[in-house]
Design a protein around this motif. Structure first.
Motif, PDB file in Angstrom:
ATOM      1  N   GLY A   1       0.647  -1.224  -0.222  1.00 25.43           N
ATOM      2  CA  GLY A   1      -0.571  -0.349   0.100  1.00 25.43           C
ATOM      3  C   GLY A   1       0.974   1.038   0.380  1.00 25.43           C
ATOM      4  N   GLY A   2       0.487   2.336  -1.144  1.00 28.16           N
ATOM      5  CA  GLY A   2       1.304   3.261  -1.235  1.00 28.16           C
ATOM      6  C   GLY A   2       0.514   4.422  -1.263  1.00 28.16           C
ATOM      7  N   GLY A   3      -0.492   4.956  -0.173  1.00 28.16           N
ATOM      8  CA  GLY A   3      -0.875   5.656   0.786  1.00 28.16           C
ATOM      9  C   GLY A   3       0.192   6.694   1.598  1.00 28.16           C
ATOM     10  N   ILE A   4      -0.266   7.679   2.474  1.00 21.94           N
ATOM     11  CA  ILE A   4       0.519   8.299   3.266  1.00 21.94           C
ATOM     12  C   ILE A   4       1.332   7.675   3.485  1.00 21.94           C
ATOM     13  N   VAL A   5       0.412   6.443   4.312  1.00 21.43           N
ATOM     14  CA  VAL A   5       1.655   5.795   6.020  1.00 21.43           C
ATOM     15  C   VAL A   5       2.309   4.554   5.392  1.00 21.43           C
ATOM     16  N   GLY A   6       1.770   4.189   3.903  1.00 17.66           N
ATOM     17  CA  GLY A   6       3.163   2.832   3.602  1.00 17.66           C
ATOM     18  C   GLY A   6       4.320   3.774   3.029  1.00 17.66           C
TER      19      GLY A   6
ATOM     20  N   LEU B   1       7.886  -1.817  -1.875  1.00 16.70           N
ATOM     21  CA  LEU B   1       6.585  -1.297  -1.812  1.00 16.70           C
ATOM     22  C   LEU B   1       5.572  -1.951  -2.687  1.00 16.70           C
ATOM     23  N   TYR B   2       5.047  -2.536  -2.247  1.00 15.38           N
ATOM     24  CA  TYR B   2       3.999  -2.971  -3.526  1.00 15.38           C
ATOM     25  C   TYR B   2       2.183  -2.401  -3.810  1.00 15.38           C
ATOM     26  N   GLU B   3       2.065  -1.180  -4.685  1.00 16.80           N
ATOM     27  CA  GLU B   3       1.248   0.102  -4.879  1.00 16.80           C
ATOM     28  C   GLU B   3       0.267  -1.147  -6.024  1.00 16.80           C
ATOM     29  N   GLN B   4      -1.159  -0.994  -5.941  1.00 17.02           N
ATOM     30  CA  GLN B   4      -2.338  -1.761  -6.472  1.00 17.02           C
ATOM     31  C   GLN B   4      -2.290  -0.821  -7.964  1.00 17.02           C
TER      32      GLN B   4
ATOM     33  N   ARG C   1      -1.132   8.137  -6.510  1.00 16.40           N
ATOM     34  CA  ARG C   1      -2.384   9.230  -6.921  1.00 16.40           C
ATOM     35  C   ARG C   1      -3.081   9.329  -5.520  1.00 16.40           C
ATOM     36  N   GLU C   2      -3.072  10.072  -4.496  1.00 18.26           N
ATOM     37  CA  GLU C   2      -3.455  10.747  -3.886  1.00 18.26           C
ATOM     38  C   GLU C   2      -4.645  11.109  -4.288  1.00 18.26           C
ATOM     39  N   ILE C   3      -5.884  11.927  -3.252  1.00 20.57           N
ATOM     40  CA  ILE C   3      -6.626  12.465  -3.828  1.00 20.57           C
ATOM     41  C   ILE C   3      -6.682  13.418  -4.106  1.00 20.57           C
TER      42      ILE C   3
ATOM     43  N   VAL D   1      -5.517  17.258   3.750  1.00 14.62           N
ATOM     44  CA  VAL D   1      -4.935  16.565   4.578  1.00 14.62           C
ATOM     45  C   VAL D   1      -3.718  18.010   6.224  1.00 14.62           C
ATOM     46  N   ALA D   2      -3.990  17.619   6.735  1.00 12.25           N
ATOM     47  CA  ALA D   2      -3.248  18.332   8.606  1.00 12.25           C
ATOM     48  C   ALA D   2      -3.069  17.569   8.737  1.00 12.25           C
ATOM     49  N   PHE D   3      -1.705  18.279   9.046  1.00  7.61           N
ATOM     50  CA  PHE D   3      -0.549  17.154  10.498  1.00  7.61           C
ATOM     51  C   PHE D   3       0.065  18.371  11.137  1.00  7.61           C
TER      52      PHE D   3
ATOM     53  N   GLY E   1       0.973  -1.605 -10.022  1.00  8.77           N
ATOM     54  CA  GLY E   1       0.266  -2.730 -11.024  1.00  8.77           C
ATOM     55  C   GLY E   1       0.425  -4.228 -10.006  1.00  8.77           C
ATOM     56  N   LYS E   2       0.064  -4.181  -8.132  1.00 12.39           N
ATOM     57  CA  LYS E   2       1.140  -5.054  -7.694  1.00 12.39           C
ATOM     58  C   LYS E   2      -0.278  -5.318  -6.382  1.00 12.39           C
ATOM     59  N   ARG E   3      -1.379  -5.530  -6.989  1.00  8.34           N
ATOM     60  CA  ARG E   3      -2.702  -5.945  -5.563  1.00  8.34           C
ATOM     61  C   ARG E   3      -1.958  -7.007  -5.383  1.00  8.34           C
TER      62      ARG E   3
ATOM     63  N   CYS F   1      -0.273  -1.609   4.827  1.00  9.96           N
ATOM     64  CA  CYS F   1      -1.066  -0.208   4.546  1.00  9.96           C
ATOM     65  C   CYS F   1      -1.593  -0.198   3.417  1.00  9.96           C
ATOM     66  N   ASP F   2      -2.836  -1.200   3.465  1.00 13.96           N
ATOM     67  CA  ASP F   2      -3.469  -0.857   2.705  1.00 13.96           C
ATOM     68  C   ASP F   2      -4.790  -0.914   2.922  1.00 13.96           C
ATOM     69  N   GLY F   3      -4.670   0.540   3.765  1.00 10.92           N
ATOM     70  CA  GLY F   3      -5.729   1.412   3.620  1.00 10.92           C
ATOM     71  C   GLY F   3      -7.104   0.592   4.846  1.00 10.92           C
TER      72      GLY F   3
ATOM     73  N   PHE G   1     -19.184  16.218   2.534  1.00 10.15           N
ATOM     74  CA  PHE G   1     -18.806  16.357   1.073  1.00 10.15           C
ATOM     75  C   PHE G   1     -17.782  17.727   1.122  1.00 10.15           C
ATOM     76  N   ARG G   2     -16.635  17.243   0.158  1.00 10.39           N
ATOM     77  CA  ARG G   2     -15.916  18.500   0.341  1.00 10.39           C
ATOM     78  C   ARG G   2     -15.003  18.773  -1.342  1.00 10.39           C
ATOM     79  N   GLY G   3     -13.913  19.204  -0.838  1.00 10.99           N
ATOM     80  CA  GLY G   3     -13.840  19.693  -1.975  1.00 10.99           C
ATOM     81  C   GLY G   3     -12.258  20.941  -1.918  1.00 10.99           C
TER      82      GLY G   3
ATOM     83  N   GLY H   1      -2.072   2.403  10.056  1.00 12.15           N
ATOM     84  CA  GLY H   1      -2.331   3.060   9.354  1.00 12.15           C
ATOM     85  C   GLY H   1      -4.183   3.262   9.333  1.00 12.15           C
ATOM     86  N   ASP H   2      -4.787   3.663   8.333  1.00 18.84           N
ATOM     87  CA  ASP H   2      -5.883   2.969   8.437  1.00 18.84           C
ATOM     88  C   ASP H   2      -6.479   1.435   7.886  1.00 18.84           C
ATOM     89  N   ALA H   3      -5.407   0.887   7.771  1.00 16.27           N
ATOM     90  CA  ALA H   3      -5.265  -0.417   7.323  1.00 16.27           C
ATOM     91  C   ALA H   3      -5.771  -1.353   9.279  1.00 16.27           C
TER      92      ALA H   3
HETATM   93  P1  FAD Z   1      -4.654   5.109   2.455  1.00  9.75           P
HETATM   94  O1  FAD Z   1      -4.631   6.589   2.100  1.00  9.75           O
HETATM   95  O2  FAD Z   1      -5.736   4.743   2.333  1.00  9.75           O
HETATM   96  O3  FAD Z   1      -3.877   3.986   1.276  1.00  9.75           O
HETATM   97  C1  FAD Z   1      -3.836   2.676   0.991  1.00  9.75           C
HETATM   98  C2  FAD Z   1      -2.634   2.611  -0.230  1.00  9.75           C
HETATM   99  O4  FAD Z   1      -3.366   0.754  -0.278  1.00  9.75           O
HETATM  100  C3  FAD Z   1      -3.546   2.705  -1.535  1.00  9.75           C
HETATM  101  O5  FAD Z   1      -2.604   3.652  -2.282  1.00  9.75           O
HETATM  102  C4  FAD Z   1      -4.693   1.671  -2.254  1.00  9.75           C
HETATM  103  O6  FAD Z   1      -4.655   1.974  -3.596  1.00  9.75           O
HETATM  104  C5  FAD Z   1      -3.287   0.774  -1.616  1.00  9.75           C
HETATM  105  N1  FAD Z   1      -4.159  -0.731  -1.709  1.00  9.75           N
HETATM  106  C6  FAD Z   1      -5.510  -0.787  -1.281  1.00  9.75           C
HETATM  107  N2  FAD Z   1      -5.417  -2.213  -1.076  1.00  9.75           N
HETATM  108  C7  FAD Z   1      -4.245  -2.282  -1.563  1.00  9.75           C
HETATM  109  C8  FAD Z   1      -4.705  -4.232  -2.384  1.00  9.75           C
HETATM  110  N3  FAD Z   1      -4.389  -5.290  -2.150  1.00  9.75           N
HETATM  111  N4  FAD Z   1      -2.275  -3.850  -2.832  1.00  9.75           N
HETATM  112  C9  FAD Z   1      -1.831  -3.045  -2.645  1.00  9.75           C
HETATM  113  N5  FAD Z   1      -1.622  -2.072  -2.455  1.00  9.75           N
HETATM  114  C10 FAD Z   1      -3.161  -1.648  -1.629  1.00  9.75           C
HETATM  115  N6  FAD Z   1      -5.765  12.674   8.722  1.00  9.75           N
HETATM  116  C11 FAD Z   1      -5.313  13.285   9.043  1.00  9.75           C
HETATM  117  O7  FAD Z   1      -4.304  12.895   9.352  1.00  9.75           O
HETATM  118  N7  FAD Z   1      -5.067  15.028   9.099  1.00  9.75           N
HETATM  119  C12 FAD Z   1      -6.877  14.986   8.450  1.00  9.75           C
HETATM  120  O8  FAD Z   1      -6.864  16.674   8.615  1.00  9.75           O
HETATM  121  C13 FAD Z   1      -7.125  14.272   8.075  1.00  9.75           C
HETATM  122  N8  FAD Z   1      -8.222  14.640   7.426  1.00  9.75           N
HETATM  123  C14 FAD Z   1      -9.217  13.729   6.656  1.00  9.75           C
HETATM  124  C15 FAD Z   1     -10.647  13.800   5.349  1.00  9.75           C
HETATM  125  C16 FAD Z   1     -11.588  12.814   5.737  1.00  9.75           C
HETATM  126  C17 FAD Z   1     -12.790  13.663   5.044  1.00  9.75           C
HETATM  127  C18 FAD Z   1     -11.544  11.945   5.132  1.00  9.75           C
HETATM  128  C19 FAD Z   1     -12.152  11.231   4.897  1.00  9.75           C
HETATM  129  C20 FAD Z   1      -9.639  11.366   5.800  1.00  9.75           C
HETATM  130  C21 FAD Z   1      -8.935  12.111   6.633  1.00  9.75           C
HETATM  131  N9  FAD Z   1      -7.583  11.959   7.426  1.00  9.75           N
HETATM  132  C22 FAD Z   1      -7.100  13.124   8.209  1.00  9.75           C
HETATM  133  C23 FAD Z   1      -7.658  10.503   7.450  1.00  9.75           C
HETATM  134  C24 FAD Z   1      -6.396  10.312   6.743  1.00  9.75           C
HETATM  135  O9  FAD Z   1      -7.249  10.521   5.153  1.00  9.75           O
HETATM  136  C25 FAD Z   1      -5.962   9.045   6.756  1.00  9.75           C
HETATM  137  O10 FAD Z   1      -5.891   8.060   7.683  1.00  9.75           O
HETATM  138  C26 FAD Z   1      -4.941   8.434   5.362  1.00  9.75           C
HETATM  139  O11 FAD Z   1      -5.191   9.306   4.492  1.00  9.75           O
HETATM  140  C27 FAD Z   1      -5.065   6.287   5.968  1.00  9.75           C
HETATM  141  O12 FAD Z   1      -3.158   7.062   5.469  1.00  9.75           O
HETATM  142  P2  FAD Z   1      -3.028   5.146   4.794  1.00  9.75           P
HETATM  143  O13 FAD Z   1      -1.985   5.226   3.789  1.00  9.75           O
HETATM  144  O14 FAD Z   1      -3.810   4.726   5.975  1.00  9.75           O
HETATM  145  O15 FAD Z   1      -4.198   4.322   3.500  1.00  9.75           O
END
Ligand code: FAD
Length: 454
Positions: A19-24, A40-43, A48-50, A54-56, A145-147, A178-180, A207-209, A327-329
């Motif tokens: 998982g290559g989100g912020i935490v991974g 690091l394996y990312e699907q 691509r973050e959205i 995000v605030a720290f 491309g590694k899911r 760290c796959d969310g 709703f966000r933007g 992380g979120d996982a």
């Molecule tokens: P993710 O960002 O979900 O990354 C997971 C990665 O794993 C993705 O790249 C995905 O493609 C990959 N993945 C998933 N499944 C697989 C698989 N099977 N194989 C390979 N790769 C895979 N937090 C803050 O600290 N401050 C803020 O201000 C804040 N604001 C927020 C506002 C909103 C509205 C929301 C919804 C959340 C907010 N958060 C905030 C929380 C924050 O967004 C998350 O905690 C954080 O993004 C989690 O990061 P992550 O790397 O754990 O997971």
């Protein structure tokens, strides 16, 4: 013989981060800095973050610096500070005696201010932050491309085999999920039949933007647009804060949804009607912010996000043998403390610290270590990680749900009393902001020694 510059590569711990989100990404950079062998394996096909904010907090930033100075530098390169040392909480709903019904009256009654000083948040555009961080990966670390689908442990070779949906495999000594929020690793770790393997709907949508700062200032005035402001009211609340070096304003507006979430994805298109239903009767300032969001809708981009978390079914553990989640996982939270990603960064620091200790321990085991001893060392490290992270992060998930009620005048201990609301919010914020990072790092060392001896 595998020994280069005194460093025994045969014994270098191999860590697969999924998982290559912020935490991974942060975890992988922190592990690389500690000389572990990281993949690091990312699907997805790229990082691509959205396009959202995000605030720290300052303590999350300290963790970034300790993980790897490059992470903090990446954040600082793109982050934005509040102009004021205070976060303001205004009544976005009611009219006070001197406020008119006039749509041009953008005043809102100030309810209370939370002093953030130097401990509060720096905000950034998510994609900008990740783009900056990933510049620091050496070649060959990241595979796209590694899911991930599943893993198995080979007793003979004492290593994990990860299987990906494209049919390919990889081997590793440690697997870090760290796959969310919908983590597949969590499902494999805890069992597919275990309710704790899945997040649940918090009956809330957001709703966000991001809108341009020029439009935001025109609608709200300089002070509100350039500073974090929470507009509170019954059953809903709305937050705005500056990002992208004050060139954009981030908006997150929460609304209740009592029906179950039936969309397959966590994001679905939203309509103006839905927004009006919730905020139509609020003060003109809030309606102006909603107007900015609906302006985005004209470009076809207004989304609503389902708020899911792990509140109902927290994970009973974050690790099993050589596999862990972070992380979120491990602990997806509703976003009311703005600390989900920050707490994932704390996880990454604890994990990188203890895996470095494990690697050193494996180095000194020498010929007497043996293969099983190596995996026992990894297991002790991950148990130590679980021991120092689970309680705090699961508190965060609970507290985030609770503080949302305080914002929406639904906390029975505070009601609409501004003083009580401020005390409640401050107590929770301080627990997040004034975290004893050194204490956590001492603790993870102690726990590691304890589990190693067990
Ligand atoms: P993710 O960002 O979900 O990354 C997971 C990665 O794993 C993705 O790249 C995905 O493609 C990959 N993945 C998933 N499944 C697989 C698989 N099977 N194989 C390979 N790769 C895979 N937090 C803050 O600290 N401050 C803020 O201000 C804040 N604001 C927020 C506002 C909103 C509205 C929301 C919804 C959340 C907010 N958060 C905030 C929380 C924050 O967004 C998350 O905690 C954080 O993004 C989690 O990061 P992550 O790397 O754990 O997971």
């Amino acid at each position: 013989n595998g020994v280069a510059n005194g460093f025994d590569q045969q014994k270098q711990l191999r860590v697969a981060v999924v998982g290559g989100g912020i935490v991974g990404v942060a975890a992988a950079l922190g592990l690389l800095r500690r000389n572990l062998s990281v993949k690091l394996y990312e699907q997805a096909d790229n990082f691509r973050e959205i396009g959202a904010g995000v605030a720290f907090t300052t303590n999350a930033q300290t963790c970034m610096a300790l993980l790897s100075p490059s992470i903090l530098a990446a954040m600082k390169a793109v982050s934005t500070k509040n102009e004021s040392p205070f976060y303001t909480y205004v009544d976005g709903y009611r009219r006070s005696g001197d406020q008119t019904d006039d749509d041009s009256d953008l005043s809102e009654t100030l309810l209370y201010r939370l002093h953030a000083g130097t401990t509060g948040f720096d905000a950034c555009h998510r994609a900008h932050f990740v783009d900056e961080m990933v510049k620091h990966f050496p070649k060959g670390v990241v595979e796209f491309g590694k899911r991930f689908d599943t893993y198995t442990f080979d007793e003979e070779r004492q290593e994990y085999t990860l299987r990906f949906e494209d049919g390919s495999t990889a081997t590793s000594d440690v697997v870090v999920g760290c796959d969310g929020i919908k983590s597949r690793i969590r499902q494999v770790l805890l069992g597919e039949d275990n309710p704790a393997s899945y997040p649940s709907f918090a009956n809330q949508v957001a709703f966000r933007g991001l809108v341009s700062m020029d439009l935001a200032v025109a609608a709200l005035g300089h002070d509100k647009a350039h500073n974090q402001c929470m507009h509170v009211g019954p059953n809903a609340h709305l937050l705005n804060f500056p990002v992208a070096r004050h060139t954009m304003m981030n908006i997150v507006a929460f609304a209740p949804q009592h029906e179950p979430w039936t969309h397959e994805k966590l994001v679905a298109p939203a309509t103006a009607d839905e927004v009006h239903q919730v905020y139509g009767g609020w003060r003109p300032a809030v309606r102006a912010i909603m107007g900015l969001l609906l302006g985005i809708e004209k470009d076809g981009r207004l989304d609503k996000w389902a708020i899911f978390d792990t509140f109902e079914h927290p994970a009973p553990t974050y690790c099993k043998e050589g596999v862990c989640i972070a992380g979120d996982a491990a602990h997806a939270t509703s976003p009311h403390h703005g600390a989900g990603a920050g707490s994932g960064i704390e996880d990454a620091l604890a994990l990188a610290t203890v895996l470095e200790l494990a690697q050193k321990e494996i180095m000194v085991q020498g010929g007497g270590g043996g293969k099983n001893k190596k995996m026992a060392t990894v297991e002790a490290a991950l148990r130590a990680y679980d021991a120092v992270r689970r309680e705090r992060t699961q508190w965060l998930v609970r507290s985030s749900r609770e503080v949302s009620k305080t914002y929406e005048w639904a906390n029975p201990d505070c009601g609409t009393d501004p003083e009580k609301c401020l005390k409640d919010i401050e107590r929770r914020a301080h627990k997040i902001w004034h975290f004893d990072i050194d204490g956590m790092l001492e603790d993870v060392k102690t726990q590691f020694a304890r589990f190693l001896g067990a």
